[in-house]
Design a protein around this motif. Structure first.
Motif, PDB file in Angstrom:
ATOM      1  N   GLN A 125       0.887  -1.245  -0.037  1.00  0.00           N
ATOM      2  CA  GLN A 125       0.068   0.043  -0.063  1.00  0.00           C
ATOM      3  C   GLN A 125       0.882   1.273  -0.058  1.00  0.00           C
ATOM      4  O   GLN A 125       0.331   2.380   0.072  1.00  0.00           O
ATOM      5  CB  GLN A 125      -1.036  -0.062   1.198  1.00  0.00           C
ATOM      6  CG  GLN A 125      -1.785  -1.335   1.106  1.00  0.00           C
ATOM      7  CD  GLN A 125      -2.688  -1.300   2.575  1.00  0.00           C
ATOM      8  OE1 GLN A 125      -2.232  -0.481   3.724  1.00  0.00           O
ATOM      9  NE2 GLN A 125      -3.616  -2.199   2.611  1.00  0.00           N
ATOM     10  N   SER A 132      -0.315   3.581  -5.704  1.00  0.00           N
ATOM     11  CA  SER A 132      -1.012   3.431  -4.308  1.00  0.00           C
ATOM     12  C   SER A 132      -0.916   4.664  -3.613  1.00  0.00           C
ATOM     13  O   SER A 132      -0.929   4.461  -2.218  1.00  0.00           O
ATOM     14  CB  SER A 132      -0.192   2.244  -3.361  1.00  0.00           C
ATOM     15  OG  SER A 132      -0.340   1.088  -4.097  1.00  0.00           O
ATOM     16  N   ILE A 135      -4.303   5.035  -1.012  1.00  0.00           N
ATOM     17  CA  ILE A 135      -4.368   4.172  -0.091  1.00  0.00           C
ATOM     18  C   ILE A 135      -3.135   4.513   1.148  1.00  0.00           C
ATOM     19  O   ILE A 135      -3.466   4.268   2.484  1.00  0.00           O
ATOM     20  CB  ILE A 135      -4.362   2.527  -0.432  1.00  0.00           C
ATOM     21  CG1 ILE A 135      -4.598   1.532   0.846  1.00  0.00           C
ATOM     22  CG2 ILE A 135      -3.190   2.263  -0.960  1.00  0.00           C
ATOM     23  CD1 ILE A 135      -5.848   1.765   1.536  1.00  0.00           C
ATOM     24  N   ARG A 136      -2.143   4.792   0.621  1.00  0.00           N
ATOM     25  CA  ARG A 136      -1.123   5.368   1.352  1.00  0.00           C
ATOM     26  C   ARG A 136      -1.324   6.539   2.214  1.00  0.00           C
ATOM     27  O   ARG A 136      -1.121   6.756   3.409  1.00  0.00           O
ATOM     28  CB  ARG A 136       0.239   5.510   0.634  1.00  0.00           C
ATOM     29  CG  ARG A 136       1.528   5.815   1.622  1.00  0.00           C
ATOM     30  CD  ARG A 136       2.774   6.152   0.805  1.00  0.00           C
ATOM     31  NE  ARG A 136       2.787   7.473   0.462  1.00  0.00           N
ATOM     32  CZ  ARG A 136       3.626   8.322   0.043  1.00  0.00           C
ATOM     33  NH1 ARG A 136       5.134   7.561   0.095  1.00  0.00           N
ATOM     34  NH2 ARG A 136       3.855   9.529  -0.174  1.00  0.00           N
ATOM     35  N   ARG A 139      -3.353   5.218   5.064  1.00  0.00           N
ATOM     36  CA  ARG A 139      -2.506   4.727   6.211  1.00  0.00           C
ATOM     37  C   ARG A 139      -1.658   5.761   6.947  1.00  0.00           C
ATOM     38  O   ARG A 139      -1.691   5.619   8.247  1.00  0.00           O
ATOM     39  CB  ARG A 139      -1.456   4.059   5.362  1.00  0.00           C
ATOM     40  CG  ARG A 139      -2.098   2.643   4.766  1.00  0.00           C
ATOM     41  CD  ARG A 139      -3.002   1.934   5.499  1.00  0.00           C
ATOM     42  NE  ARG A 139      -2.304   1.297   6.762  1.00  0.00           N
ATOM     43  CZ  ARG A 139      -2.835   0.689   7.657  1.00  0.00           C
ATOM     44  NH1 ARG A 139      -4.361   0.648   7.679  1.00  0.00           N
ATOM     45  NH2 ARG A 139      -2.321   0.369   8.801  1.00  0.00           N
ATOM     46  N   SER A 803      -3.849  -8.735  -1.194  1.00  0.00           N
ATOM     47  CA  SER A 803      -4.385  -7.518  -0.879  1.00  0.00           C
ATOM     48  C   SER A 803      -5.465  -7.348  -2.021  1.00  0.00           C
ATOM     49  O   SER A 803      -5.356  -8.018  -3.012  1.00  0.00           O
ATOM     50  CB  SER A 803      -3.336  -6.338  -1.456  1.00  0.00           C
ATOM     51  OG  SER A 803      -2.488  -6.460  -0.304  1.00  0.00           O
ATOM     52  N   GLY A 807      -5.866  -2.906  -0.447  1.00  0.00           N
ATOM     53  CA  GLY A 807      -4.850  -3.166   0.144  1.00  0.00           C
ATOM     54  C   GLY A 807      -4.750  -4.031   1.331  1.00  0.00           C
ATOM     55  O   GLY A 807      -4.462  -3.749   2.431  1.00  0.00           O
TER      56      GLY A 807
END
Length: 820
Positions: A125, A132, A135-136, A139, A803, A807
């Motif tokens: 991710q 990505s 999604i990062r 996170r 994933s 992810g």
């Protein structure tokens, strides 16, 4: 409840400076809901990990174990699509993106004593080049919430990279880019709660060395080198390794080079155990064959000069992934058995000697390994014709929703040395968990401390009155010169006592002694100490014959020696002594003692000062300091002693002197029963542990017919006095020069090494002893029962789920490991 403070008190904080003696958990932080924030894509439904997509759109839930959300506030909850309970009411779920929710999760850690969490960071991710970025961003958002919660709740946190799902040829680039992003842009290491070991940030790398992952040992070494060189101050690196890492079999890569990588490159190893055993018997066998042997293997290598590597076993409450695997894994496949399955793993780890345990996972509802609250009853579960869910009563146990957080708290307390951990399951203690918890910092306000102290004093005074015992007060500070003024009325033990601490001379800040009428209210009977102790070499003070001073080595516990015990010892001593004559300047018929302090007292050695008592009112002038020895004395028995001036007596019978174990002019050390070593307090209620007053024995006169000469100990006395402390003896041998005895004495000591000769200290007369006089013994008992003064110094001391678009990270109950 808010922050670290609960009811005005601060919950006990975790120490971020070391990883040792901690129970740490994995924190996924991967649950999102529709409406909790910006989705990863404008067209995305917003649900991650709770559902693959809404059930109304043909999706399915990913969880079997259902969370208990009764403690969440309404603003933290989001309605689950197409799910209701048995009463037809809607079901709600939480989001890991909500700041209040993440803080609540960390507050549960604080309440249960869990030290902190490894925040999972999925490499797949974080690959921005692979698209990505969205999604990062989520996170990163969860990472910010974790940092805030850890700092607010006094927990620790660290980053754990999961390398699952990334091609081996790209993994090094992804990790290097993301770690620099976390350090430079997110400033993760700036947090005071980021976990460190010996000043180095803790970083975990999970997933290398598993079978069929195709990671090479060379790439792993290169990644390790990067983290150590790019992190300011270096890094403490932990490897999440296969369960069979030591043998390179089963779930482990068969390349034997990995064993050298684990033991040469990393600072800690944590073998993955989810899916490796499924019941208590298998868990116990794993503990004996893997945990114990792995730990001993690493310890032996360190003892033989190899690199020290910590061992961190993984424990789990249970497991169920039926919905997640679409029926491939069994529903309630790893039964929790009311916590006994988890307890067996914890006990095996502690029995092996480990100091760190990793709990998998704090919030892992997907695979059913969560420690966090689960609904207690199946009546609270969602009802759906296609999907089944689990509550804590699935194994026939009726348990509170936080049951497994309680077990984690017991494990954490064991690691910190706060409790013993036994093999038997502590069901009753867990039921009564909140009777003695949560644990708070040992800090109180000055007002609370004062109230607690006053309450303790009142309670002890009440007890002392009932028991007719001594009262303990705050000891006076050492090295304080005190007045010894005494009123003429203080002539009997019945009306002579010390003035309480309130009645002091504030101008001089010195307590004084006076005679006051007895009171029915409890007062302090703490004896004071002779003036000049530690301040002057020798000083004699005189007191009323009815007040007998008891010298003690501790200023912390203040009490009078029980009269019966002291009288017994002194009577026994007096029966062995012979009669003498009074000096011409002393009134016949009254006993006379003198008090002198030691010239130097070491704070590290508890020492009894010399004590003598005189009935006269006028202080005797200061004496000449004791000469210093030019060379040490080889033993206590070789020590020459101070000579005494002969008495010029006419009315008392003559008798030879009595030998004594204690050399003349020497103080008693603290020894015998009840002695705990240098600096130990003397407990007034312990048998044979009371302090002693030094006894002096004079020589006889030249015309008495008895042998003439200085007196020295040659045998052990019959009475049960404590043996002098070797430390005190050694101290006195270094500090005081022995005095040569009278030539020709039958008690002459061993030859003394010549040195600088100095004149001996002046000789004080010895009081007469009437060994057979009952009146004298009665008077002595009366003296012991009275209040005296004296001063002493006291001593103070398989994962492997792949994933999806969002992810999905590690799973793990598949035998093959944590595949993608």
């Amino acid at each position: 409840m808010s922050g670290q403070q609960l009811e005005g008190r601060i919950l006990k904080r975790a120490n971020p400076k070391t990883i040792q003696d901690k129970f740490l958990v994995g924190y996924q932080g991967w649950f999102t809901c529709n409406g909790d924030g910006e989705p990863i894509d404008p067209n995305h439904h917003g649900w991650l990990h709770w559902f693959d997509k809404p059930i109304t759109d043909g999706g399915r839930p990913n969880t079997d174990l259902w969370p208990d959300v009764s403690e969440y506030s309404p603003s933290e909850l989001f309605r689950a699509p197409d799910l209701q309970n048995a009463d037809g009411e809607p079901i709600f779920l939480f989001s890991s993106r909500h700041s209040k929710t993440v803080r609540r999760h960390f507050q549960w850690m604080a309440l249960h004593g869990v030290d902190g969490a490894f925040l999972q960071r999925f490499a797949g991710q974080c690959d921005v080049e692979a698209g990505s970025t969205a999604i990062r961003k989520i996170r990163d958002e969860v990472g910010d919430r974790v940092r805030e919660a850890a700092e607010a709740e006094g927990r620790v946190f660290a980053i754990m990279y999961d390398v699952s799902g990334v091609d081996p040829d790209k993994i090094q680039r992804v990790l290097e880019q993301d770690w620099m992003h976390l350090m430079r842009e997110k400033c993760v290491l700036d947090s005071p709660n980021y976990l460190r070991e010996k000043g180095k940030p803790v970083i975990a790398l999970w997933g290398f060395g598993f079978n069929h992952r195709n990671h090479s040992p060379q790439v792993v070494r290169s990644i390790v080198k990067f983290f150590r060189s790019s992190t300011p101050g270096g890094a403490y690196l932990m490897a999440g390794v296969p369960g069979h890492w030591r043998s390179s079999t089963s779930d482990s890569d068969p390349d034997p080079e990995f064993l050298r990588v684990w033991t040469e490159e990393f600072d800690a190893l944590s073998p993955w155990t989810v899916g490796r055993y499924g019941n208590e018997e298998e868990a116990e066998r794993w503990g004996n064959e893997k945990v114990k042997q792995d730990f001993d293997f690493l310890k032996r290598r360190g003892d033989e000069g190899g690199k020290r590597v910590d061992y961190i076993p993984v424990v789990l409450p249970g497991g169920s992934g039926y919905n997640l695997s679409r029926g491939q894994w069994g529903l309630n496949g790893i039964k929790r058995n009311g916590g006994r399955f988890l307890w067996k793993q914890i006990h095996a780890a502690r029995h092996a000697g480990v100091r760190i345990i990793y709990g998998a996972m704090w919030d892992e509802y997907d695979e059913g390994t969560a420690f966090m609250p689960v609904v207690s009853s199946s009546k609270q579960l969602p009802v759906h014709p296609q999907f089944n869910f689990l509550a804590l009563d699935a194994d026939g146990e009726s348990l509170p929703s936080d049951w497994y957080m309680r077990i984690a708290g017991f494990a954490a307390e064991s690691l910190r040395g706060e409790r013993m951990l036994h093999e038997s399951f502590p069901a009753k203690e867990l039921q009564d968990y909140w009777a003695t918890r949560p644990r708070y910092e040992e800090t109180t306000s000055p007002k609370e401390e004062t109230e607690q102290w006053n309450e303790a004093q009142r309670a002890y005074h009440d007890w002392a009155v009932q028991e007719e015992g001594a009262v303990v007060d705050e000891a006076p500070p050492p090295y304080v010169l005190e007045d010894e003024t005494q009123s003429p009325q203080a002539s009997t033990s019945q009306n002579a006592r010390l003035v309480p601490p309130e009645a002091t001379d504030r101008a001089l800040n010195r307590p004084s002694v006076s005679s006051v009428p007895p009171s029915s209210s409890p007062i302090s009977t703490r004896p004071e100490y002779p003036p000049g102790l530690g301040m002057r070499t020798e000083q004699s003070y005189q007191q009323s014959s009815s007040s007998y001073p008891i010298a003690r080595p501790s200023s912390r516990v203040s009490s009078l020696v029980p009269a019966s015990a002291a009288v017994a010892c002194l009577v026994d001593d007096l029966t062995r002594q012979t009669s003498s004559h009074l000096p011409s300047d002393v009134k016949p018929g009254l006993p006379q003692f003198h008090a002198s302090g030691s010239s130097s007292i070491s704070s590290s050695v508890t020492q009894m000062p010399s004590v003598r008592v005189s009935p006269s009112v006028t202080p005797i002038s200061s004496m000449t300091p004791t000469p210093t020895s030019a060379s040490p004395v080889s033993s206590w028995m070789q020590r020459p002693v101070q000579q005494h001036a002969p008495y010029n007596l006419q009315s008392q019978p003559r008798a030879p002197p009595r030998p004594s174990l204690i050399p003349q002019g020497e103080p008693f050390g603290v020894g015998g029963p009840g002695y705990d070593g240098p600096g130990a307090n003397v407990h007034p209620h312990a048998p044979a542990s009371f302090p002693r007053v030094e006894q002096y024995h004079p020589p006889t006169t030249p015309n008495s017919g008895a042998p003439h000469g200085s007196f020295m100990a040659t045998n052990r006395p019959a009475h049960p006095y404590p043996v002098p402390s070797p430390l005190v003896q050694d101290y006195r041998q270094r500090e005081t020069m022995p005095i040569q005895p009278h030539p020709g004495s039958p008690y002459a000591p061993q030859p003394y090494s010549p040195g600088t000769q100095r004149s001996p200290s002046p000789i004080l007369p010895r009081p007469p002893v009437q060994s057979q006089s009952s009146n004298h013994l009665n008077q002595l008992a009366s003296m012991l029962a009275g209040n005296g003064r004296g001063r002493g110094l006291g001593g103070h001391g398989e994962r492997g789920r792949g994933s999806n678009t969002a992810g999905r990270g590690r799973g793990g109950m598949r035998r093959a490991g944590r595949g993608h």
